[in-house]
Design a protein around this motif. Structure first.
Motif, short mmCIF file in Angstrom:
data_model
loop_
_atom_site.label_atom_id
_atom_site.label_comp_id
_atom_site.label_asym_id
_atom_site.label_seq_id
_atom_site.Cartn_x
_atom_site.Cartn_y
_atom_site.Cartn_z
N UNK A 1 46.99 0.16 46.63
CA UNK A 1 45.93 -0.30 45.72
C UNK A 1 45.47 0.82 44.80
N UNK A 2 44.91 0.46 43.65
CA UNK A 2 44.37 1.44 42.71
C UNK A 2 43.16 2.14 43.33
N UNK A 3 43.15 3.46 43.24
CA UNK A 3 42.02 4.24 43.77
C UNK A 3 41.15 4.69 42.60
N UNK A 4 39.86 4.38 42.64
CA UNK A 4 38.95 4.74 41.56
C UNK A 4 38.16 6.01 41.83
N UNK A 5 38.52 6.69 42.89
CA UNK A 5 37.86 7.96 43.21
C UNK A 5 38.20 8.99 42.14
N UNK A 6 37.17 9.67 41.61
CA UNK A 6 37.41 10.69 40.59
C UNK A 6 38.27 11.81 41.16
N UNK B 1 27.70 18.50 36.97
CA UNK B 1 27.80 19.45 38.08
C UNK B 1 29.00 20.39 37.92
N UNK B 2 30.08 19.85 37.41
CA UNK B 2 31.33 20.61 37.33
C UNK B 2 31.27 21.68 36.25
N UNK B 3 30.72 21.34 35.09
CA UNK B 3 30.75 22.24 33.96
C UNK B 3 29.50 23.10 33.84
N UNK B 4 28.35 22.56 34.29
CA UNK B 4 27.12 23.33 34.26
C UNK B 4 26.81 23.89 32.88
N UNK B 5 26.61 25.21 32.83
CA UNK B 5 26.29 25.88 31.56
C UNK B 5 27.51 26.58 30.97
N UNK B 6 28.71 26.21 31.42
CA UNK B 6 29.93 26.86 30.92
C UNK B 6 30.06 26.73 29.41
N UNK C 1 39.15 9.41 35.99
CA UNK C 1 38.07 8.49 36.36
C UNK C 1 36.73 9.24 36.47
N UNK C 2 36.32 9.94 35.40
CA UNK C 2 35.13 10.80 35.49
C UNK C 2 33.83 10.01 35.56
N UNK C 3 32.85 10.60 36.21
CA UNK C 3 31.48 10.08 36.21
C UNK C 3 30.58 11.15 35.59
N UNK C 4 29.58 10.71 34.84
CA UNK C 4 28.77 11.64 34.07
C UNK C 4 28.12 12.70 34.96
N UNK C 5 27.60 12.28 36.11
CA UNK C 5 26.93 13.24 37.00
C UNK C 5 27.90 14.30 37.49
#
Length: 424
Positions: free
Chosen positions: A298-303, A398-403, A390-394
Motif C-alpha cells: 500500500x502507499x505510505x504517506x509517512x514523510x 523543525x528541519x530547517x529552523x533558522x538555516x 510528502x512534507x508537512x509544514x511543521x
C-alpha cells in the motif's frame, strides 16, 4: 521455478573481525544451495582507495596510505585465522598487484578507467577474506569473480549492464555451481568486452544483487544493513525515525532517486520488472522482519527525509543579456553528460540556471573550464541537499529552523532545499 536467494552484505557488515563472526552466525542456519552471497569492500576501504587515487593524481606520496590499507585487512585476518593460513599470502599478493597498478601513469584523461581498476581491489580482497573465513567455520562456499558474470559497456565508473550476455553467463556459469554449493561473489564490479574492469557506480553492490537476481529469476533479494529496515530518515541524524514495514517498488525507487542511502538507486528497476521482492533487514538483529519492498504494497504517506552531503551548488548566468533558452540547458547537460555528472536538483530563472551535483574529484574545474565562455559561473562547495517527500509544514519548520537557504523548490509531493552542510 527458481529456488535462488540473493543475500547482499555491505561494507558495515564486514568492517572488522567481529562483523565477520556475526556474518557467519547469520549464515550458519541459512546457508544452502542456490544461495548467492554478494559482499562489498570492508568498512571504508573504498574511501581509502579513492584517497590514494586523489593523492596520486596530485603527485603526492600515497605509500603510507597503501600500507595502512593492507595492514587493516591483515589485522582483521590475524584476529580470525591461524598464522599459517593461506589468506595471508593471498592478501599480500593482492596488494602487490594493487601497487603495480598504482605505479602506472594517471591523468585526468584516463582517470575513470584507472579508478575502476584500482577501486575493484576493495571488493576482491573483501570477498576472498569472507570466503576463506566461512570455509574455516565449515560453511563451504565457492568464490566467484563477478567480472566473469557481469558484462558491461566501457563507460567506466558508471558502466551499463549488457543484460543479454550477463544473463547468459549467469545461466551457464553460475547456475550449475548453485545446484551444488552456495556461491560468494563481489558487488559493484564488472568487465567490458575488452576484458577491462568496470564499476557500476558508487555503492553499486545492491545493484549487483539485483542484476544477479533478475538473471537467475531469484525468489528474493535480501540486503543486510546496520538499520532495522527502510526508515523515513537516517536514524543517526533523526533518532525518532520510523520504519516502513513494506513499500511499493515505485515509492522505494522515488526515495532512492532523491538519495536515500539504504538502497542503491538502480536496484529497484530490475527487481520490479521481474517482480522479485526485496527485503532490507538488520545484521545487528537478524531475527527482525525488516522492510519488504514488493509489487502490492500500500502507499505510505509517512514523510521521508533524505539528506545528501558533499553537494555543489552551481549557478550559470548568461552574459549577453538574453533570457535562458532550451539551448542553454542543453549545452550544460551535454557537458555534464560528457563528465558523467548527474544533476540532483535543477532550477531556472530568466537569466540563470542553478544545479546541484555530487562533489567529484577535479570534475568541477573541468566543467567550469568547458562553460566559462558561455556563462558567468558561481559555485558553493560543502552544501547539503535536503529532500522531504510528502512534507508537512511543521516538519519543515523543525528541519530547517533558522538555516540560510541557498535554493528552494516545492512540487506537489516534494520539498527540496540547499543549505550549508551542518557539522555532526
Amino acid at each position: 521455478m527458481s529456488k535462488t536467494l540473493i543475500y547482499k552484505f555491505g561494507g558495515a557488515s564486514v568492517k572488522d573481525a567481529a562483523a565477520l563472526v556475526n556474518l557467519a552466525d547469520i549464515l550458519r542456519n541459512r546457508l544452502r544451495n542456490n544461495l548467492v552471497i554478494v559482499v562489498s569492500a570492508m568498512g571504508k576501504s573504498t574511501n581509502a582507495l579513492e584517497e590514494i587515487l586523489r593523492m596520486k593524481l596530485e603527485n603526492k606520496d600515497y605509500s603510507i596510505n597503501s600500507t595502512n590499507l593492507k595492514d587493516f585487512h591483515l589485522s582483521i585476518c590475524r584476529d580470525l585465522f591461524p598464522e599459517s593460513h593461506m589468506i595471508f599470502p593471498q592478501i599480500k599478493n593482492y596488494f602487490i598487484q594493487l601497487n603495480h597498478e598504482l605505479n602506472k601513469a594517471l591523468s585526468a584523461v584516463n582517470y575513470d578507467e584507472f579508478y575502476d581498476r584500482i577501486i575493484s581491489f576493495g571488493e576482491l580482497v573483501s570477498s576472498r577474506i569472507v570466503m576463506e573465513y566461512l570455509c574455516l567455520q565449515n560453511l563451504l562456499v565457492l568464490w566467484q569473480d563477478a567480472r566473469e558474470l557481469v558484462v558491461t559497456n566501457s563507460d567506466f565508473r558508471f558502466a551499463k549492464v549488457n543484460w543479454e550476455e550477463t544473463k547468459r553467463n549467469c545461466q551457464l556459469q553460475l547456475k550449475p555451481k548453485l545446484a551444488q554449493f552456495p556461491v560468494l561473489t563481489q558487488g559493484f564490479i564488472g568487465r567490458d568486452r575488452q576484458g577491462k574492469t568496470t564499476t557500476l557506480g558508487r555503492e553499486g553492490s545492491d545493484f549487483t544483487a539485483a542484476i544477479l537476481a533478475a538473471c537467475l529469476q531469484a525468489v528474493s533479494v535480501t540486503i543486510w544493513k546496520d538499520v532495522p529496515g527502510v526508515l523515513n530518515a537516517d536514524p543517526k541524524r533523526f533518532p525518532s525515525a520510523q520504519l516502513f514495514d513494506e513499500l511499493g517498488y515505485a515509492q522505494a525507487a522515488e526515495m532512492t532517486y532523491y538519495g536515500a542511502s539504504v538502497i542503491h538507486p538502480k536496484t529497484i528497476k530490475p527487481l520490479a520488472n521481474s517482480r522479485i521482492p526485496l527485503f532490507v533487514r538488520s545484521f545487528v538483529d537478524p531475527d527482525l522482519p525488516g522492510t519488504k519492498i514488493h509489487q502490492n504494497a500500500p502507499i505510505q504517506n509517512l514523510a521521508a527525509i533524505i539528506l545528501k552531503r558533499d553537494q555543489l551548488l552551481l549557478s550559470f548566468k548568461v552574459t549577453d543579456f538574453t533570457f535562458i533558452e532550451e539551448r542553454h540547458i542543453s549545452l550544460i547537460y551535454e557537458k555534464l553528460r560528457q563528465l558523467k555528472l548527474s544533476v540532483n536538483m535543477l532550477q531556472t530563472s530568466a537569466i540563470s540556471i542553478s544545479i546541484v551535483l555530487d562533489t567529484q574529484l577535479f570534475k568541477l574545474q573541468q566543467l567550469i573550464s568547458e562553460l566559462k565562455g558561455e556563462f558567468e559561473i558561481k559555485y558553493n562547495e560543502g552544501m547539503e541537499l535536503v529532500t522531504v517527500l510528502h512534507p508537512q509544514k511543521e516538519l519543515l519548520v523543525d528541519l530547517l529552523g533558522e538555516d540560510e537557504i541557498f535554493l528552494e523548490q516545492t512540487t506537489r509531493n516534494t520539498f527540496q532545499a540547499v543549505r550549508k552542510a551542518k557539522i555532526s
